[in-house]
Design a protein around this motif. Structure first.
Motif, PDB file in Angstrom:
ATOM      1  N   LYS B  10      18.607  24.330  65.492  1.00 14.45           N
ATOM      2  CA  LYS B  10      19.091  23.789  64.114  1.00 14.45           C
ATOM      3  C   LYS B  10      18.539  24.719  63.031  1.00 14.45           C
ATOM      4  CE  LYS B  10      18.555  18.945  64.130  1.00 14.45           C
ATOM      5  NZ  LYS B  10      17.468  17.985  64.094  1.00 14.45           N
ATOM      6  N   SER B  11      19.068  25.024  61.922  1.00 14.78           N
ATOM      7  CA  SER B  11      18.627  25.662  60.818  1.00 14.78           C
ATOM      8  C   SER B  11      18.349  24.608  59.758  1.00 14.78           C
ATOM      9  CB  SER B  11      19.647  26.500  60.470  1.00 14.78           C
ATOM     10  OG  SER B  11      19.380  27.123  59.520  1.00 14.78           O
ATOM     11  N   HIS B  12      17.183  25.056  58.985  1.00 13.59           N
ATOM     12  CA  HIS B  12      16.877  24.119  57.889  1.00 13.59           C
ATOM     13  C   HIS B  12      17.088  25.024  56.455  1.00 13.59           C
ATOM     14  CE1 HIS B  12      15.881  20.888  60.322  1.00 13.59           C
ATOM     15  NE2 HIS B  12      14.998  21.412  61.111  1.00 13.59           N
ATOM     16  N   ARG B  13      17.212  24.300  55.367  1.00 13.20           N
ATOM     17  CA  ARG B  13      17.025  24.896  54.301  1.00 13.20           C
ATOM     18  C   ARG B  13      15.739  24.954  53.647  1.00 13.20           C
ATOM     19  NH1 ARG B  13      19.047  22.332  49.277  1.00 13.20           N
ATOM     20  NH2 ARG B  13      19.420  23.887  47.671  1.00 13.20           N
ATOM     21  N   ILE B  14      15.167  25.979  53.279  1.00  8.79           N
ATOM     22  CA  ILE B  14      13.873  26.033  52.587  1.00  8.79           C
ATOM     23  C   ILE B  14      14.119  26.448  51.161  1.00  8.79           C
ATOM     24  CG2 ILE B  14      11.513  27.042  53.022  1.00  8.79           C
ATOM     25  CD1 ILE B  14      12.700  25.826  55.591  1.00  8.79           C
ATOM     26  N   VAL B  15      13.547  25.549  50.315  1.00  7.00           N
ATOM     27  CA  VAL B  15      13.336  26.008  48.743  1.00  7.00           C
ATOM     28  C   VAL B  15      11.873  26.317  48.646  1.00  7.00           C
ATOM     29  CG1 VAL B  15      13.901  25.542  46.520  1.00  7.00           C
ATOM     30  CG2 VAL B  15      15.310  24.608  48.374  1.00  7.00           C
ATOM     31  N   GLU B  31      11.777  29.204  64.310  1.00 10.72           N
ATOM     32  CA  GLU B  31      11.462  30.423  63.909  1.00 10.72           C
ATOM     33  C   GLU B  31      10.238  30.313  62.734  1.00 10.72           C
ATOM     34  OE1 GLU B  31      14.191  32.540  61.494  1.00 10.72           O
ATOM     35  OE2 GLU B  31      13.024  34.536  61.547  1.00 10.72           O
ATOM     36  N   HIS B  32       9.356  30.841  62.680  1.00 14.76           N
ATOM     37  CA  HIS B  32       8.317  30.805  61.784  1.00 14.76           C
ATOM     38  C   HIS B  32       8.641  30.940  60.385  1.00 14.76           C
ATOM     39  CE1 HIS B  32       4.583  31.806  64.910  1.00 14.76           C
ATOM     40  NE2 HIS B  32       5.878  31.416  65.470  1.00 14.76           N
ATOM     41  N   GLY B  63       9.294  17.429  53.124  1.00 19.86           N
ATOM     42  CA  GLY B  63       9.979  17.824  54.448  1.00 19.86           C
ATOM     43  C   GLY B  63       8.443  17.852  55.191  1.00 19.86           C
ATOM     44  N   THR B  64       8.826  18.160  56.449  1.00 17.98           N
ATOM     45  CA  THR B  64       7.923  18.110  57.387  1.00 17.98           C
ATOM     46  C   THR B  64       7.831  19.662  58.248  1.00 17.98           C
ATOM     47  OG1 THR B  64       8.619  15.644  58.029  1.00 17.98           O
ATOM     48  CG2 THR B  64       6.949  16.547  59.559  1.00 17.98           C
ATOM     49  N   THR B  65       6.465  19.941  58.624  1.00 24.21           N
ATOM     50  CA  THR B  65       6.331  20.993  59.245  1.00 24.21           C
ATOM     51  C   THR B  65       5.571  20.858  60.469  1.00 24.21           C
ATOM     52  OG1 THR B  65       4.228  21.688  58.091  1.00 24.21           O
ATOM     53  CG2 THR B  65       6.663  22.535  57.204  1.00 24.21           C
ATOM     54  N   ARG B  66       5.475  21.852  61.407  1.00 27.81           N
ATOM     55  CA  ARG B  66       4.556  21.791  62.573  1.00 27.81           C
ATOM     56  C   ARG B  66       3.878  22.990  63.004  1.00 27.81           C
ATOM     57  NH1 ARG B  66       5.725  23.075  68.110  1.00 27.81           N
ATOM     58  NH2 ARG B  66       7.823  23.783  67.869  1.00 27.81           N
ATOM     59  N   TYR B  67       2.763  23.224  63.169  1.00 28.12           N
ATOM     60  CA  TYR B  67       2.051  24.388  63.565  1.00 28.12           C
ATOM     61  C   TYR B  67       2.476  25.022  64.845  1.00 28.12           C
ATOM     62  CZ  TYR B  67      -0.986  25.158  59.533  1.00 28.12           C
ATOM     63  OH  TYR B  67      -1.659  25.647  58.280  1.00 28.12           O
ATOM     64  N   LYS B  83      -1.534  18.845  51.593  1.00 29.09           N
ATOM     65  CA  LYS B  83      -0.280  19.266  52.150  1.00 29.09           C
ATOM     66  C   LYS B  83      -0.151  21.001  52.002  1.00 29.09           C
ATOM     67  CE  LYS B  83       2.864  16.515  52.771  1.00 29.09           C
ATOM     68  NZ  LYS B  83       3.970  15.867  52.654  1.00 29.09           N
ATOM     69  N   GLU B  84      -1.118  21.665  52.316  1.00 23.61           N
ATOM     70  CA  GLU B  84      -1.110  23.052  52.311  1.00 23.61           C
ATOM     71  C   GLU B  84      -0.965  23.531  53.624  1.00 23.61           C
ATOM     72  OE1 GLU B  84      -3.806  24.241  48.419  1.00 23.61           O
ATOM     73  OE2 GLU B  84      -4.593  24.522  50.253  1.00 23.61           O
ATOM     74  N   VAL B  85       0.002  24.579  54.065  1.00 25.77           N
ATOM     75  CA  VAL B  85       0.084  24.887  55.101  1.00 25.77           C
ATOM     76  C   VAL B  85       0.276  26.529  55.339  1.00 25.77           C
ATOM     77  CG1 VAL B  85       1.374  23.038  56.053  1.00 25.77           C
ATOM     78  CG2 VAL B  85       2.546  25.031  55.432  1.00 25.77           C
ATOM     79  N   LEU B  86      -0.234  27.139  56.461  1.00 24.33           N
ATOM     80  CA  LEU B  86       0.336  28.647  56.501  1.00 24.33           C
ATOM     81  C   LEU B  86       1.522  28.724  57.162  1.00 24.33           C
ATOM     82  CD1 LEU B  86      -2.994  29.650  58.641  1.00 24.33           C
ATOM     83  CD2 LEU B  86      -2.967  29.874  56.280  1.00 24.33           C
ATOM     84  N   THR B  87       2.307  29.542  55.917  1.00 24.10           N
ATOM     85  CA  THR B  87       3.763  29.601  56.544  1.00 24.10           C
ATOM     86  C   THR B  87       3.920  30.667  57.701  1.00 24.10           C
ATOM     87  OG1 THR B  87       4.269  31.301  54.743  1.00 24.10           O
ATOM     88  CG2 THR B  87       4.667  29.013  54.282  1.00 24.10           C
ATOM     89  N   CYS B  88       2.879  31.411  58.003  1.00 27.98           N
ATOM     90  CA  CYS B  88       3.043  32.303  58.906  1.00 27.98           C
ATOM     91  C   CYS B  88       2.959  31.694  60.247  1.00 27.98           C
ATOM     92  CB  CYS B  88       2.284  33.576  58.995  1.00 27.98           C
ATOM     93  SG  CYS B  88       0.814  33.455  59.161  1.00 27.98           S
ATOM     94  N   GLN B  89       2.423  30.648  60.473  1.00 30.03           N
ATOM     95  CA  GLN B  89       2.100  29.890  61.659  1.00 30.03           C
ATOM     96  C   GLN B  89       2.764  28.507  61.557  1.00 30.03           C
ATOM     97  OE1 GLN B  89       1.013  31.287  64.380  1.00 30.03           O
ATOM     98  NE2 GLN B  89       0.536  33.219  62.968  1.00 30.03           N
ATOM     99  N   SER B  90       3.868  28.029  60.806  1.00 31.07           N
ATOM    100  CA  SER B  90       4.545  27.024  60.707  1.00 31.07           C
ATOM    101  C   SER B  90       5.849  27.019  61.037  1.00 31.07           C
ATOM    102  CB  SER B  90       4.148  26.283  59.360  1.00 31.07           C
ATOM    103  OG  SER B  90       2.824  26.095  59.151  1.00 31.07           O
ATOM    104  N   PHE B  91       6.491  25.969  61.916  1.00 25.34           N
ATOM    105  CA  PHE B  91       7.918  25.771  62.044  1.00 25.34           C
ATOM    106  C   PHE B  91       8.202  24.604  60.781  1.00 25.34           C
ATOM    107  CE2 PHE B  91       6.630  26.742  66.332  1.00 25.34           C
ATOM    108  CZ  PHE B  91       7.135  28.045  66.418  1.00 25.34           C
ATOM    109  N   ALA B  92       9.810  24.703  60.628  1.00 25.76           N
ATOM    110  CA  ALA B  92      10.051  23.403  59.751  1.00 25.76           C
ATOM    111  C   ALA B  92      10.820  22.553  60.737  1.00 25.76           C
ATOM    112  CB  ALA B  92      11.223  24.151  59.009  1.00 25.76           C
ATOM    113  N   LEU B  93      10.588  21.390  60.418  1.00 25.43           N
ATOM    114  CA  LEU B  93      11.045  20.159  61.103  1.00 25.43           C
ATOM    115  C   LEU B  93      12.195  19.405  60.456  1.00 25.43           C
ATOM    116  CD1 LEU B  93       8.022  18.768  62.996  1.00 25.43           C
ATOM    117  CD2 LEU B  93       9.544  20.159  63.958  1.00 25.43           C
ATOM    118  N   SER B  94      12.454  19.967  59.106  1.00 22.96           N
ATOM    119  CA  SER B  94      13.341  19.119  58.251  1.00 22.96           C
ATOM    120  C   SER B  94      13.581  20.392  57.227  1.00 22.96           C
ATOM    121  CB  SER B  94      12.778  17.946  57.735  1.00 22.96           C
ATOM    122  OG  SER B  94      11.774  18.224  56.794  1.00 22.96           O
ATOM    123  N   ALA B  95      14.613  20.117  56.195  1.00 23.12           N
ATOM    124  CA  ALA B  95      14.569  20.778  55.052  1.00 23.12           C
ATOM    125  C   ALA B  95      13.317  20.617  54.382  1.00 23.12           C
ATOM    126  CB  ALA B  95      15.767  20.447  54.332  1.00 23.12           C
TER     127      ALA B  95
END
Lengths: 104, 355
Positions: B10-15, B31-32, B63-67, B83-95
């Motif tokens: 699945k692909s999600h839109r990231i803004v 994908e990270h 939206g929701t992410t997972r490490y 609700k801060e995350v490291l984007t280099c180590q997170s997956f998107a579970l939604s837009a």
């Protein structure tokens, strides 16, 4: 408004800096520039890095993360820094370091 | 790390918004987030791209992410309550709607990173705790000297950052150095198995501590141990572009003893150029007369490399770009020396925070 006690002067050796919680609000960083105390926001305005982990040479404070720098006497940005640092009035009396809080 | 998103995922839109600017990209569920954004050519802030430095953090507004890597040390720079995350180590579970604490970087990378695959070849031991190997890619990569890539092998979980040693404008072969790191899963694996023929997943090129010979500047390189990798690439790139015909190049290479040094023949060849000076700093022995006689093209000094640099470069012109690489205590000591003692501006200094 008023002076708030944050630390014993002897806890911060010359050339060193340390972060302290305050009653009035956000944590502050107290710096000892060879006997002259300075106080500023404890967190880097760039990426929220604790400035306590940075470098201080008595005049210039440097955040270790991306090398943003400030003149500690004024809070003016130097080098790469894109925004000023919020500095607080500070005094050391009777072995106690105090900062001026507008809001406390 | 380097999973090319599968067509079925699945692909999600990231803004992403930062200081009033908004960009968007698509990110596969496996994908990270940072890698998807960089692949799309976006000027997203990052340094290590591997979960350590905290530079890539963002607030998840919606939206929701997972490490991908729960224990990433860079999470100490994030606050879960915000609700801060490291984007280099997170997956998107939604837009997702993300907000950056700082700005987008001033310019997008010259070359957007991509996924490659490669095969290890010609591995050899340079000294007992440093391996050199080539990675033969299935198609050429364009990169700038001083850049790095993420490498991952099937046998060991997680990606690691390595700087390229070689330089060619378009290269089908990337050369790397690996220093043995006791307890490091990937290096222990590399030092205990024959590695030639191993398949490697690659993501890159990455890193902004890169060399651009279009800049009219002198160059000062300060390396500790395997940190010399990127400096070798810069030397090669500058030589190709004849950068050192008009600019000074100084390289300081710190090792414990002469036995711990490598690439001496290559460094000597570079040092034959009039404006290239190469100094070997030995922290744990006095440079012997025989070493000096054997390597007349090189200069020698004793001490930790930041002390050697301080003695040699009391004043370097402001139009000098300074590259620093090596083990974290060496990088820290060198930055302190440059900023606090020699009063250089952070603007002159380039280094990547990974280790």
């Amino acid at each position: 408004m008023g002076w708030e006690r944050v630390a014993g002067a002897e806890t911060i050796a010359p050339g060193k800096m340390q972060q302290f919680a305050t009653e009035g609000g956000d944590a502050v960083l107290i710096l000892n520039g060879e006997g002259t105390f300075y106080a500023c926001q404890a967190i880097c305005p760039h990426m929220d890095t604790p400035l306590e982990e940075g470098m201080f040479d008595g005049e210039t404070l440097t955040c270790h993360q991306h090398l943003w720098q400030w003149d500690i006497a004024t809070g003016d940005p130097k080098g790469l820094s894109e925004s000023p640092l919020e500095c607080l009035r500070v005094k050391s009396e009777g072995g106690t370091v105090m900062v001026w809080r507008d809001d406390s | 790390m380097a999973s090319e998103p599968t067509t079925r995922s699945k692909s999600h839109r990231i803004v992403v918004s930062a200081r009033g600017e908004t960009r968007e990209f698509a990110c596969g569920e496996d994908e990270h987030i940072l890698y998807a954004g960089l692949r799309a050519g976006l000027p997203l802030p990052y340094e290590c791209a591997s979960g350590t430095c905290g530079t890539c953090k963002a607030v998840v507004v919606e939206g929701t992410t997972r490490y991908a890597w729960e224990e990433a040390p860079g999470r100490k720079y994030t606050r879960a309550e915000r609700k801060e995350v490291l984007t280099c180590q997170s997956f998107a579970l939604s837009a997702l709607a993300l907000s950056l604490p700082g700005a987008f970087t001033a310019k997008p990378p010259r070359v957007a990173p991509e996924y490659f695959s490669g095969t290890i070849a010609r591995s050899r031991l340079l000294i007992p705790d440093v391996i050199e190997f080539d990675l033969e890619l299935e198609r050429p990569m364009s990169f700038d000297a001083g850049q790095f890539v993420l490498l991952e092998v099937e046998a060991v979980a997680g990606a690691r950052s390595y700087s390229m040693v070689n330089f060619e404008p378009e290269s089908r072969v990337l050369r790397f150095l690996v220093k043995r790191f006791p307890g490091g899963a990937l290096t222990e694996w590399m030092f205990s198995h024959p590695i030639d023929g191993t398949q490697v997943k690659v993501f890159g090129p990455l890193g902004r501590a890169s060399f651009d010979s279009g800049e009219i500047r002198h160059v000062l390189c300060i390396a500790g141990g395997s940190g010399i990798a990127g400096m070798m690439s810069i030397l090669e790139s500058g030589k190709r572009d004849e950068h050192f015909d008009d600019h000074d190049m100084q390289v300081f290479f710190g090792v414990r003893t002469l036995q711990d040094a490598f690439y001496l023949d290559e460094l000597k060849a570079h040092a034959r150029h009039d404006r290239v000076r190469i100094t070997l700093g030995l922290s744990h022995e006095e440079p012997s007369e025989s070493a000096r006689a054997l390597h007349p093209e090189l200069e020698f000094d004793q001490g930790f490399i930041h002390e050697v640099v301080k003695r040699a470069v009391a004043e370097s012109p402001e139009d000098t770009t300074i590259y620093v690489a090596g083990p974290p205590p060496m990088v820290d000591a060198t930055l302190r020396m440059l900023l606090l003692e020699l009063k250089h501006s952070g603007k002159q200094i380039r280094y990547d925070k990974f280790s």
